[in-house]
Design a protein around this motif. Structure first.
Motif, mmCIF file in Angstrom:
data_model
loop_
_atom_site.group_PDB
_atom_site.id
_atom_site.type_symbol
_atom_site.label_atom_id
_atom_site.label_comp_id
_atom_site.label_asym_id
_atom_site.label_seq_id
_atom_site.Cartn_x
_atom_site.Cartn_y
_atom_site.Cartn_z
ATOM 1 N N ILE A 51 0.851 -1.185 0.000
ATOM 2 C CA ILE A 51 0.000 0.000 0.000
ATOM 3 C C ILE A 51 0.886 1.234 0.000
ATOM 4 N N SER A 52 0.578 2.184 -0.872
ATOM 5 C CA SER A 52 1.354 3.419 -0.913
ATOM 6 C C SER A 52 0.442 4.558 -1.349
ATOM 7 N N GLY A 53 0.961 5.780 -1.256
ATOM 8 C CA GLY A 53 0.178 6.923 -1.696
ATOM 9 C C GLY A 53 0.172 8.040 -0.684
ATOM 10 N N ASP A 54 -0.794 8.939 -0.846
ATOM 11 C CA ASP A 54 -0.858 10.142 -0.032
ATOM 12 C C ASP A 54 -1.178 9.857 1.432
ATOM 13 N N LEU A 55 -1.751 8.699 1.725
ATOM 14 C CA LEU A 55 -2.141 8.360 3.094
ATOM 15 C C LEU A 55 -1.151 7.420 3.763
ATOM 16 N N GLY A 56 0.090 7.404 3.262
ATOM 17 C CA GLY A 56 1.117 6.579 3.887
ATOM 18 C C GLY A 56 1.309 5.253 3.187
#
Length: 259
Positions: A51-56
């Motif tokens: 999981i990756s992205g703007d929310l960690g």
């Protein structure tokens, strides 16, 4: 506790792609490319979800084979189980001071009448000392030797049972919620496409059946028409023969001088 913003994904759209052992799921806003975006990458060979992205970011692993992203979505419905599979993550847990205060009251027996090795006053004082030396960022106590001794007198195995006010972080909750909503959207889209395709196939089948019936009717009507034409031709031929014979008779009579 509720997710920090339950409407955060209100305008999100999902994109899904399956390539080899990998499943890619992108969950992003219609209006922004990166804000509140989450990218999920699942490896079916190792049952590992990244999981990756703007929310960690986080990595979850099941160390097995045979799972699909659909299975992982089902697993995520048990939040504690899902979070327990996180081998690495940003802010997997949060530490709530209000929850800690209540848990310490229960742990120290401040609301019951049971007798303890320490008096109620001592336990109340210990609760306040524990709150003051608690680190809300790490979930750990910075205990001095005196407080440690008091804890040991109260509970010889205190390090196993002392509460820490820990709860699953809002960020981890959002990873889970995003995964479920994104896959639900993909499935709904697939169902809509399948329903549309099935409807089109049904319409085509119905049209083919209509054409088949029409063809049969046309064939039947055509055969009857052909029969009628053939009968008419025969009749016309017979009339022609008769008319020709009458002419012959008339000529013969004229030759004989009979009016």
């Amino acid at each position: 506790m509720e997710v920090m913003n339950k409407d955060i994904f209100k305008n999100h759209i999902a994109f899904y792609h399956h390539y080899g052992p990998y499943e890619f799921l992108i969950w992003k806003s219609k209006d922004y490319e990166l804000k509140d975006r989450i990218d999920y990458v699942f490896n079916r060979m190792t049952s590992t979800l990244s999981i990756s992205g703007d929310l960690g970011s986080a990595v979850l692993s099941w160390n097995t084979t045979g799972n699909t992203l659909d299975n992982i979505v089902d697993y995520s419905k048990s939040l504690s189980y899902f979070v327990g599979k996180m081998e690495t993550s940003d802010d997997k847990y949060e530490y709530d001071s209000d929850a800690l205060e209540k848990e310490l009251s229960d742990y120290l027996g401040l609301n019951d009448e049971e007798e303890y090795s320490l008096s109620l006053e001592d336990r109340q004082e210990m609760k306040q000392d524990l709150i003051e030396c608690f680190d809300e960022f790490t979930g750990e106590y910075n205990l001095d030797s005196d407080l440690r001794d008091k804890l040991t007198d109260f509970d010889s195995d205190w390090w196993e049972g002392i509460p820490d006010g820990r709860r699953i972080s809002d960020r981890a909750r959002l990873w889970t919620l995003g995964l479920q909503q994104a896959m639900a959207q993909i499935k709904q889209h697939e169902n809509n496409v399948r329903t549309f395709a099935d409807t089109q196939l049904a319409d085509m089948y119905s049209m083919i059946c209509d054409l088949s019936v029409s063809a049969d009717l046309y064939k039947t009507k055509t055969e009857k028409a052909f029969q009628a034409v053939r009968a008419l031709n025969v009749a016309i031929h017979d009339v022609g023969d008769n008319f020709e014979r009458l002419n012959e008779i008339a000529e013969e009579d004229q030759n004989k001088g009979i009016d």
